[in-house]
Design a protein around this motif. Structure first.
Motif, short mmCIF file in Angstrom:
data_model
loop_
_atom_site.label_atom_id
_atom_site.label_comp_id
_atom_site.label_asym_id
_atom_site.label_seq_id
_atom_site.Cartn_x
_atom_site.Cartn_y
_atom_site.Cartn_z
N SER A 51 0.84 -1.20 0.00
CA SER A 51 0.00 0.00 0.00
C SER A 51 0.87 1.25 0.00
O SER A 51 2.05 1.22 0.35
CB SER A 51 -0.91 0.01 1.23
OG SER A 51 -0.16 0.27 2.39
N ALA A 52 0.27 2.38 -0.35
CA ALA A 52 0.99 3.65 -0.37
C ALA A 52 1.47 4.02 1.03
O ALA A 52 2.58 4.54 1.21
CB ALA A 52 0.10 4.74 -0.94
N ARG A 53 0.66 3.76 2.02
CA ARG A 53 1.02 4.09 3.41
C ARG A 53 2.24 3.27 3.86
O ARG A 53 3.18 3.81 4.45
CB ARG A 53 -0.16 3.83 4.33
CG ARG A 53 0.16 4.17 5.76
CD ARG A 53 -1.03 3.95 6.66
NE ARG A 53 -0.65 4.23 8.02
CZ ARG A 53 -1.34 3.87 9.07
NH1 ARG A 53 -2.48 3.23 8.92
NH2 ARG A 53 -0.93 4.17 10.27
N THR A 54 2.24 1.98 3.57
CA THR A 54 3.37 1.13 3.94
C THR A 54 4.64 1.58 3.22
O THR A 54 5.72 1.62 3.81
CB THR A 54 3.06 -0.34 3.60
OG1 THR A 54 1.85 -0.71 4.26
CG2 THR A 54 4.19 -1.26 4.03
N THR A 55 4.51 1.95 1.96
CA THR A 55 5.65 2.42 1.18
C THR A 55 6.23 3.68 1.80
O THR A 55 7.45 3.81 1.96
CB THR A 55 5.24 2.69 -0.28
OG1 THR A 55 4.67 1.50 -0.82
CG2 THR A 55 6.42 3.11 -1.11
N ARG A 56 5.37 4.65 2.15
CA ARG A 56 5.84 5.89 2.78
C ARG A 56 6.52 5.62 4.11
O ARG A 56 7.56 6.20 4.42
CB ARG A 56 4.67 6.85 2.98
CG ARG A 56 4.34 7.69 1.77
CD ARG A 56 3.42 8.85 2.11
NE ARG A 56 2.17 8.44 2.77
CZ ARG A 56 1.08 8.04 2.13
NH1 ARG A 56 1.07 7.99 0.82
NH2 ARG A 56 0.00 7.70 2.80
#
Length: 190
Positions: A2-7
């Motif tokens: 997910s985008a959150r995990t990537t960030r």
């Protein structure tokens, strides 16, 4: 992912790099550092006022998304690339790096987006005066190859030296520029 995990992963990675290295390595040269660089370059290369050698290289981006390949590819490269700009001193200390520009940019675009010259343009930064043959200069300079445009802060090698004095000077410039080329070759092999 997910985008959150990537960030979060990127944030943790950056934090873990900055925390141990920021006090010694991750800063712009201050007045003391500039003075040390001046002394070292003058002692080793006999170039007063030189801060280092500047160059950039194209780094192959194998996993570039298909939608972005047009802006990261240019005619002289068959594959997408990212641009890495580096300034290195005589002891191969990389004290400036600028990474991530699209490989389709030309030399002027890279230069105009680089933070290395913002102090020069904005007339900020450490007082960096030096004297050569009784003339005082207030701008630092970098040795560069023919890819960079001529300016007061970029000194390029004399392309076709005619007399012995210019030939000797061009030879010393080329020897000093080897600092940055050694760094770039080393990082390209890694």
């Amino acid at each position: 992912m997910s985008a959150r995990t990537t960030r979060e992963c990127l944030y943790r990675f950056c934090h873990n790099v900055v925390k141990p290295y920021s006090k010694k390595y991750l800063w712009k040269p201050n007045a003391y550092d500039v003075h040390q660089l001046y002394q070292a370059h003058e002692a080793r290369h006999r170039f007063p006022g030189m801060l280092g050698s500047i160059d950039f290289m194209h780094w192959v981006w194998h996993n570039c998304p298909n939608a972005w390949q047009g802006q990261y590819t240019r005619g002289d490269h068959d594959h997408p690339t990212l641009i890495l700009e580096v300034v290195a001193s005589q002891d191969l200390w990389i004290w400036h790096s600028f990474f991530g520009l699209p490989g389709s940019l030309n030399n002027l675009n890279v230069l105009y987006q680089s933070a290395i010259f913002s102090d020069v343009v904005n007339r900020t930064g450490a007082d960096t005066h030096f004297t050569v043959s009784g003339v005082e200069y207030r701008r630092v300079y970098y040795l560069a190859d023919g890819k960079y445009p001529s300016s007061s802060t970029i000194v390029k090698t004399i392309p076709y030296p005619e007399d012995e004095k210019r030939k000797k000077f061009a030879k010393r410039q080329e020897a000093a520029k080897k600092d940055i080329e050694c760094c770039l070759v080393f990082y390209k092999k890694k």
